[in-house]
Enzyme design. Sequence first.
Site, PDB file in Angstrom:
ATOM      1  N   LYS A  46       0.839  -1.199   0.000  1.00 21.36           N
ATOM      2  CA  LYS A  46       0.000   0.000   0.000  1.00 21.36           C
ATOM      3  C   LYS A  46       0.874   1.249   0.000  1.00 21.36           C
ATOM      4  O   LYS A  46       1.861   1.321   0.724  1.00 21.36           O
ATOM      5  CB  LYS A  46      -0.927  -0.015   1.215  1.00 21.36           C
ATOM      6  CG  LYS A  46      -1.968   1.099   1.227  1.00 21.36           C
ATOM      7  CD  LYS A  46      -2.917   0.955   2.414  1.00 21.36           C
ATOM      8  CE  LYS A  46      -3.955   2.060   2.440  1.00 21.36           C
ATOM      9  NZ  LYS A  46      -4.891   1.928   3.585  1.00 21.36           N
ATOM     10  N   SER A  69     -10.166   0.206   6.800  1.00 22.26           N
ATOM     11  CA  SER A  69      -9.573   0.286   5.461  1.00 22.26           C
ATOM     12  C   SER A  69      -8.882  -0.980   4.996  1.00 22.26           C
ATOM     13  O   SER A  69      -8.444  -1.051   3.843  1.00 22.26           O
ATOM     14  CB  SER A  69      -8.584   1.461   5.396  1.00 22.26           C
ATOM     15  OG  SER A  69      -9.272   2.683   5.469  1.00 22.26           O
ATOM     16  N   SER A  94      -9.762   2.621   2.565  1.00 21.17           N
ATOM     17  CA  SER A  94      -8.862   3.291   1.650  1.00 21.17           C
ATOM     18  C   SER A  94      -7.954   2.334   0.884  1.00 21.17           C
ATOM     19  O   SER A  94      -7.279   2.726  -0.056  1.00 21.17           O
ATOM     20  CB  SER A  94      -7.978   4.279   2.436  1.00 21.17           C
ATOM     21  OG  SER A  94      -7.149   3.576   3.360  1.00 21.17           O
TER      22      SER A  94
END
Length: 504
Positions: free
Chosen positions: A80, A179, A155
Amino acid sequence: MTDLTRLTAAELSARLRAGDVSAVEVTQAHLDRTAAVDELVHAYLHVAGESALATAREVDERRAKGEDLHVLAGVPIAVKDVMATRGLPTTAGSRMLEGWVPPYDATCVRHLKDAGMPILGKVNMDEFAMGSSTEHSAYGATHNPWDLTRIPGGSGGGSSAALASFQAPLATGTDTGGSIRQPAAVTATVGVKPTYGGVSRYGLIALASSLDQGGPCARTVLDTALLHEVMGGHDPLDSTSIDAPVPPVVEAARRGDVRGMKVGLITELTGEGFQPGVRARFEEAVELLTQAGAEVVEVSCPSFEHALAAYYLILPSEASSNLARFDAMRYGLRVAPQGIDAPSAEQVMAASRDAGFGDEVKRRIIIGTYALSSGYYDAYYGSAQKVRRLIANDFQTAFEHVDVLLSPTAPTTAFPLGDKLDDPMAMYLNDIATIPANLAGIPGMSLPSGLADEDGLPAGIQILAPAMKDERLYTVGAALERALTDRWGGPLLDRAPELTAHGG
């Protein structure tokens, strides 16, 4: 040869160790898959093919010499873009950090490298992890591989989409209010938010320091446990890191025996407001746990109804403080204001933050700054922290009677791209079931519960455990995954439509 991108991380590990395939072949297969489909999905912001293959070649050479390697050595991973990676761009999905290449690794990234895992690249996310759909990325939205017109969650939608489109067998994520778990739910993957402090936050670009938690993302419970074990552990560079061994998550995932366990259903998170198909799959999954030997009871956590309001005061307040460092003087983008010959520092700062931050980030900074302002601190931020304590107390009381708690992970399946962009409150409601765990610092897992009848899209079930008892997530998750897979006749992801160059 079997399509290497369809194998689990555990299966890839076994084949690598047996010498049936090389790390270079495995890594190249995933890079080829990304080249073929990521134009449709947009999971990646940066593909690190050259460095990933270099790591893979090194692993193959060490294995040929007979060195004792980590079980995941040679298994590639997507990271990420909120995690600092030395030598690779790290933007947190924001123009504010466009082009930044860190000179150091986040601790959890260093653990991946120490294990010999090739990093395939950096995956997309909502800007500074603010969002539930990955539409707030400054570099464009990510698409759900199940339906390219739908969101992949947020996210961490880049992580979940990379997994669901078979562009990576493993991915890292961060979870501030859901997330990791919410994207897992809407893509039929598995995601875990460890106990707060279980994975070092050093090198993670901060959103809300008391809520942020890095964690593993994968396609199976066992794969998630294997990655959890790599990412976790005490870190002296992080003052909130737990000084204790990683819980026995891999052992729990391999065992998966729920006989004699007591499971609580959170009444506040199983009723109205949840899509009928999501509720139906949840109830079927709970019945499978009963058949596997678990005792199921209902548990009330009355303070949970205030969790969303408390969270959206605490998070913006901490975000306002953390993002103050991006002032065009010390960090981030610098923009000269137009029409001013000799701008002041304040004018440069205002112009830079206006250009560098997106609408959602600005919205939360404004809310947080207001909540922390003189005269309102006690009324808003202080009151939210009191509610946080009540939520933690509800969890503590519940875990005196049950081993784990269950709820649907998200109230709906993946919604259409653009559907909630103009309605922030509707977007925030997607985190209603996941937020309480972050406020209390306890661990949580999401795994697929099936396809909703209304739209044929994945739904997820959430498992919550007491702090430092992360292994319970994997025990229950493995048992449930086994029962559901037997019912489906194979992994749920096998039912996802195949991506083609024409977008099908």
